[in-house]
Design a protein around this motif. Structure first.
Motif, PDB file in Angstrom:
ATOM      1  N   ILE A   1     -43.556  61.904   5.062  1.00  0.00           N
ATOM      2  CA  ILE A   1     -43.941  63.287   4.767  1.00  0.00           C
ATOM      3  C   ILE A   1     -43.242  63.688   3.478  1.00  0.00           C
ATOM      4  O   ILE A   1     -42.012  63.629   3.399  1.00  0.00           O
ATOM      5  CB  ILE A   1     -43.524  64.264   5.889  1.00  0.00           C
ATOM      6  CG1 ILE A   1     -44.019  63.806   7.255  1.00  0.00           C
ATOM      7  CG2 ILE A   1     -44.033  65.665   5.584  1.00  0.00           C
ATOM      8  CD1 ILE A   1     -43.523  64.684   8.407  1.00  0.00           C
ATOM      9  N   LEU A   2     -44.006  64.092   2.483  1.00  0.00           N
ATOM     10  CA  LEU A   2     -43.414  64.612   1.248  1.00  0.00           C
ATOM     11  C   LEU A   2     -43.171  66.107   1.388  1.00  0.00           C
ATOM     12  O   LEU A   2     -43.933  66.821   2.036  1.00  0.00           O
ATOM     13  CB  LEU A   2     -44.338  64.363   0.060  1.00  0.00           C
ATOM     14  CG  LEU A   2     -44.486  62.935  -0.454  1.00  0.00           C
ATOM     15  CD1 LEU A   2     -45.221  62.957  -1.785  1.00  0.00           C
ATOM     16  CD2 LEU A   2     -43.150  62.240  -0.596  1.00  0.00           C
ATOM     17  N   GLY A   3     -42.119  66.581   0.743  1.00  0.00           N
ATOM     18  CA  GLY A   3     -41.839  68.006   0.763  1.00  0.00           C
ATOM     19  C   GLY A   3     -40.629  68.319  -0.087  1.00  0.00           C
ATOM     20  O   GLY A   3     -40.063  67.438  -0.746  1.00  0.00           O
ATOM     21  N   VAL A   4     -40.221  69.579  -0.063  1.00  0.00           N
ATOM     22  CA  VAL A   4     -39.019  70.026  -0.761  1.00  0.00           C
ATOM     23  C   VAL A   4     -37.966  70.345   0.302  1.00  0.00           C
ATOM     24  O   VAL A   4     -38.293  70.484   1.492  1.00  0.00           O
ATOM     25  CB  VAL A   4     -39.309  71.265  -1.632  1.00  0.00           C
ATOM     26  CG1 VAL A   4     -40.259  70.888  -2.766  1.00  0.00           C
ATOM     27  CG2 VAL A   4     -39.928  72.380  -0.793  1.00  0.00           C
ATOM     28  N   PRO A   5     -36.684  70.446  -0.070  1.00  0.00           N
ATOM     29  CA  PRO A   5     -35.622  70.615   0.942  1.00  0.00           C
ATOM     30  C   PRO A   5     -35.866  71.736   1.941  1.00  0.00           C
ATOM     31  O   PRO A   5     -35.640  71.549   3.152  1.00  0.00           O
ATOM     32  CB  PRO A   5     -34.383  70.873   0.077  1.00  0.00           C
ATOM     33  CG  PRO A   5     -34.642  70.105  -1.179  1.00  0.00           C
ATOM     34  CD  PRO A   5     -36.115  70.258  -1.420  1.00  0.00           C
ATOM     35  N   ILE A   6     -36.325  72.886   1.492  1.00  0.00           N
ATOM     36  CA  ILE A   6     -36.503  74.009   2.423  1.00  0.00           C
ATOM     37  C   ILE A   6     -37.573  73.693   3.482  1.00  0.00           C
ATOM     38  O   ILE A   6     -37.493  74.162   4.616  1.00  0.00           O
ATOM     39  CB  ILE A   6     -36.849  75.308   1.657  1.00  0.00           C
ATOM     40  CG1 ILE A   6     -36.749  76.514   2.612  1.00  0.00           C
ATOM     41  CG2 ILE A   6     -38.240  75.225   1.035  1.00  0.00           C
ATOM     42  CD1 ILE A   6     -36.869  77.841   1.897  1.00  0.00           C
ATOM     43  N   PHE A   7     -38.548  72.863   3.112  1.00  0.00           N
ATOM     44  CA  PHE A   7     -39.580  72.476   4.080  1.00  0.00           C
ATOM     45  C   PHE A   7     -38.961  71.681   5.223  1.00  0.00           C
ATOM     46  O   PHE A   7     -39.250  71.913   6.401  1.00  0.00           O
ATOM     47  CB  PHE A   7     -40.665  71.643   3.395  1.00  0.00           C
ATOM     48  CG  PHE A   7     -41.541  70.888   4.345  1.00  0.00           C
ATOM     49  CD1 PHE A   7     -42.512  71.530   5.102  1.00  0.00           C
ATOM     50  CD2 PHE A   7     -41.404  69.519   4.509  1.00  0.00           C
ATOM     51  CE1 PHE A   7     -43.312  70.834   5.990  1.00  0.00           C
ATOM     52  CE2 PHE A   7     -42.196  68.808   5.387  1.00  0.00           C
ATOM     53  CZ  PHE A   7     -43.160  69.483   6.131  1.00  0.00           C
ATOM     54  N   TYR A   8     -38.096  70.704   4.891  1.00  0.00           N
ATOM     55  CA  TYR A   8     -37.480  69.885   5.933  1.00  0.00           C
ATOM     56  C   TYR A   8     -36.560  70.719   6.819  1.00  0.00           C
ATOM     57  O   TYR A   8     -36.445  70.466   8.022  1.00  0.00           O
ATOM     58  CB  TYR A   8     -36.724  68.713   5.297  1.00  0.00           C
ATOM     59  CG  TYR A   8     -37.608  67.795   4.521  1.00  0.00           C
ATOM     60  CD1 TYR A   8     -38.611  67.061   5.146  1.00  0.00           C
ATOM     61  CD2 TYR A   8     -37.463  67.650   3.143  1.00  0.00           C
ATOM     62  CE1 TYR A   8     -39.429  66.224   4.435  1.00  0.00           C
ATOM     63  CE2 TYR A   8     -38.288  66.814   2.415  1.00  0.00           C
ATOM     64  CZ  TYR A   8     -39.272  66.094   3.072  1.00  0.00           C
ATOM     65  OH  TYR A   8     -40.083  65.276   2.343  1.00  0.00           O
ATOM     66  N   ASP A   9     -35.889  71.710   6.223  1.00  0.00           N
ATOM     67  CA  ASP A   9     -35.050  72.600   7.007  1.00  0.00           C
ATOM     68  C   ASP A   9     -35.892  73.384   8.019  1.00  0.00           C
ATOM     69  O   ASP A   9     -35.539  73.479   9.205  1.00  0.00           O
ATOM     70  CB  ASP A   9     -34.320  73.572   6.072  1.00  0.00           C
ATOM     71  CG  ASP A   9     -33.423  74.539   6.835  1.00  0.00           C
ATOM     72  OD1 ASP A   9     -32.480  74.078   7.490  1.00  0.00           O
ATOM     73  OD2 ASP A   9     -33.683  75.754   6.765  1.00  0.00           O
ATOM     74  N   ARG A  10     -37.032  73.887   7.583  1.00  0.00           N
ATOM     75  CA  ARG A  10     -37.911  74.630   8.492  1.00  0.00           C
ATOM     76  C   ARG A  10     -38.512  73.710   9.544  1.00  0.00           C
ATOM     77  O   ARG A  10     -38.684  74.099  10.702  1.00  0.00           O
ATOM     78  CB  ARG A  10     -39.013  75.307   7.687  1.00  0.00           C
ATOM     79  CG  ARG A  10     -38.512  76.463   6.821  1.00  0.00           C
ATOM     80  CD  ARG A  10     -39.612  77.024   5.962  1.00  0.00           C
ATOM     81  NE  ARG A  10     -39.143  78.150   5.164  1.00  0.00           N
ATOM     82  CZ  ARG A  10     -39.854  78.744   4.212  1.00  0.00           C
ATOM     83  NH1 ARG A  10     -41.089  78.311   3.940  1.00  0.00           N
ATOM     84  NH2 ARG A  10     -39.343  79.744   3.533  1.00  0.00           N
ATOM     85  N   LEU A  11     -38.819  72.483   9.148  1.00  0.00           N
ATOM     86  CA  LEU A  11     -39.395  71.519  10.086  1.00  0.00           C
ATOM     87  C   LEU A  11     -38.376  71.201  11.192  1.00  0.00           C
ATOM     88  O   LEU A  11     -38.727  71.116  12.366  1.00  0.00           O
ATOM     89  CB  LEU A  11     -39.801  70.251   9.346  1.00  0.00           C
ATOM     90  CG  LEU A  11     -40.754  69.279  10.056  1.00  0.00           C
ATOM     91  CD1 LEU A  11     -42.098  69.946  10.313  1.00  0.00           C
ATOM     92  CD2 LEU A  11     -40.935  68.017   9.235  1.00  0.00           C
ATOM     93  N   ALA A  12     -37.120  71.036  10.801  1.00  0.00           N
ATOM     94  CA  ALA A  12     -36.072  70.750  11.782  1.00  0.00           C
ATOM     95  C   ALA A  12     -35.890  71.916  12.750  1.00  0.00           C
ATOM     96  O   ALA A  12     -35.689  71.719  13.955  1.00  0.00           O
ATOM     97  CB  ALA A  12     -34.758  70.453  11.059  1.00  0.00           C
TER      98      ALA A  12
END
Length: 278
Positions: A266-277
């Motif tokens: 999954i590609l994304g930016v740091p804030i995306f991974y934080d929200r995903l977690a």
């Protein structure tokens, strides 16, 4: 080149970058036709619909023919506006096959920003994909095409699709303008950067060598492909390997899509991974 991409992907990722470097994205489309015709290319995990590479390429050829029938020629700039749907890569591949310069506007832009880009790039035609209003833009008197993905398209003979793409690869200029990628405008007004098919394929092959392992990987695709990160990191690296994109049209359904088909990347930016977690 006698060595095919199929042979390259059977070994280590580095060999793709070191031993097989196609001159154009159009050549990669031909590779997909030869090697991945029956494999999944675009998936909508939410609806359960799938397009195989053969269907995707067939629809791209038809749109390329429509572009040419509208009087547009290789080198002409074409502005494309559309949300994140399966129709988006169909338009992009059609532009690669026809030789027109693909200028993809961000679908989330305001009408005033889109009008600014229409004035800036002076396109010879307009393409709208997905469900998006084109009433204002259509008043400009330019050739206008609407493109939707056909999930139930009949299969056409493998040899016919490959023959059509082969002819277009012969006419392709790898070093001519292929697309204009528009910057995000974080340091001022957005700017357009011209790329050739050779520059894009070089980036895609190098990216695929770093973080894709198998030709049947499924990548979650949620970032708009009008942006450079998703265009190269999602769409074109998948084109290199022959895997599939699980396109998520509604970002609120990303987790649901992941549960339906667990993604390899999954590609994304740091804030995306934080929200995903969370």
């Amino acid at each position: 080149m006698e060595k095919t991409l199929h042979h390259a992907v059977e070994s280590t990722p580095g060999r793709v970058a070191n031993e097989y470097m196609p001159s154009s994205l159009a050549q990669l489309l031909l590779d997909r036709c030869h090697v991945s015709f029956e494999r999944p290319a675009i998936i909508d995990a939410i609806t359960g619909e799938t397009l195989c590479w053969g269907q995707l390429l067939q629809q791209s050829i038809r749109v390329a023919e429509r572009i040419e029938a509208a009087g547009l020629r290789s080198g002409d700039r074409v502005i494309h506006i559309g949300p994140h749907t399966a129709a988006w890569p169909i338009v992009d591949f059609a532009c690669l096959l026809s030789g027109v310069v693909h200028v993809a506007l961000h679908a989330e832009e305001s009408q005033s920003e889109q009008n600014h880009h229409l004035q800036l790039f002076q396109p010879r035609g307009l393409i709208f994909s997905g469900k998006i209003s084109h009433r204002r833009a259509s008043q400009r008197g330019l050739p206008l095409l609407e493109v939707q993905a056909d999930w139930r398209a009949d299969h056409v003979p493998h040899s016919l699709v490959c023959r059509c793409i082969t002819e277009r690869v012969r006419k392709c200029d790898p070093d001519g303008p292929a697309t204009v990628l528009i910057s995000s405008g974080t340091t001022g007004r957005p700017k357009g950067f011209v790329h050739s098919q050779r520059s894009l394929v070089t980036n895609a092959v190098a990216s695929a060598a770093e973080f894709l392992e198998e030709p049947d990987d499924v990548r979650l695709s949620w970032l708009p492909q009008s942006h450079a990160l998703a265009r190269v990191g999602d769409l074109y690296t998948t084109l290199v390997r022959g895997g599939a994109l699980n396109i998520v049209r509604d970002r609120h359904k990303i987790l649901e899509a992941c549960k339906q088909i667990p993604p390899a990347a999954i590609l994304g930016v740091p804030i995306f991974y934080d929200r995903l977690a969370r």
